[in-house]
Design an enzyme around this catalytic site. Structure first.
Site, mmCIF file in Angstrom:
data_model
loop_
_atom_site.group_PDB
_atom_site.id
_atom_site.type_symbol
_atom_site.label_atom_id
_atom_site.label_comp_id
_atom_site.label_asym_id
_atom_site.label_seq_id
_atom_site.Cartn_x
_atom_site.Cartn_y
_atom_site.Cartn_z
ATOM 1 N N CYS A 107 0.885 -1.158 0.000
ATOM 2 C CA CYS A 107 0.000 0.000 0.000
ATOM 3 C C CYS A 107 0.928 1.214 0.000
ATOM 4 C CB CYS A 107 -0.970 -0.032 1.187
ATOM 5 S SG CYS A 107 -0.198 -0.141 2.806
ATOM 6 N N MET A 108 0.460 2.352 0.412
ATOM 7 C CA MET A 108 1.303 3.546 0.366
ATOM 8 C C MET A 108 2.505 3.430 1.304
ATOM 9 S SD MET A 108 1.671 6.414 -1.167
ATOM 10 C CE MET A 108 0.102 6.933 -1.825
#
Length: 163
Positions: A107-108
């Site tokens: 994810c980020m």
């Protein structure tokens, strides 16, 4: 003058940050976005499959033969994680059936969304409780911290698998 603002991860004290990818199980890794977009890093680990647990464009290098799936999750407690877990865990399971596959879930920042998806895989594959899965993932990636809404949705997912 630069408009660059450090990400929350870069503001985390160094000893708590998890750089790069963390191997959760043999051939299953969790990382942040910058690792997932880095061709040299992906090649070093031999990544063959990438599951992106975030919205927006992910610049996975096209020159690498990588199978990919993307689930448009926000890192918000009420984001619909549970709706994506059956297909996300199936993607990971299917990939790992190939003994040469190496799967990266990102994810980020590699803290909440990606770790929640990997916890769901552990719940589905090994019958672990959400608490067991989260605790295990935290031993492999210290920065892992699924948000409270995702923890609740992991419990809903575990309950649905027992029906």
């Amino acid at each position: 003058m630069s408009n660059w603002t450090p990400s929350p991860m870069s503001q985390t004290p160094y000893q708590l940050r998890t750089p790069g990818a963390s191997e959760i199980l043999p051939r299953l890794y969790v990382s942040d976005l910058s690792f997932a977009e880095n061709p040299a890093a992906l090649t070093t680990l031999g990544i063959t499959h990438i599951l992106s647990a975030m919205r927006g464009y992910v610049a996975i290098p096209h020159e690498l033969p990588i199978h990919r799936a993307q689930y448009p999750l926000e890192d918000l407690p009420f984001s619909e994680l549970a709706a994506h877990l059956p297909s996300a865990t199936a993607f990971i399971r299917s990939a790992l059936h190939d003994p040469n596959a190496r799967v990266l879930v990102h994810c980020m920042e590699g803290v909440s969304r990606s770790t929640s998806v990997v916890c769901a895989f552990l719940i589905a594959e090994y019958g672990w409780t959400p608490a067991q899965a989260i605790q295990y993932v935290k031993t492999r990636r210290r920065s892992a911290e699924p948000n409270f809404g995702f923890v609740q949705q992991l419990q809903e997912y575990a309950d649905s698998l027992r029906r």
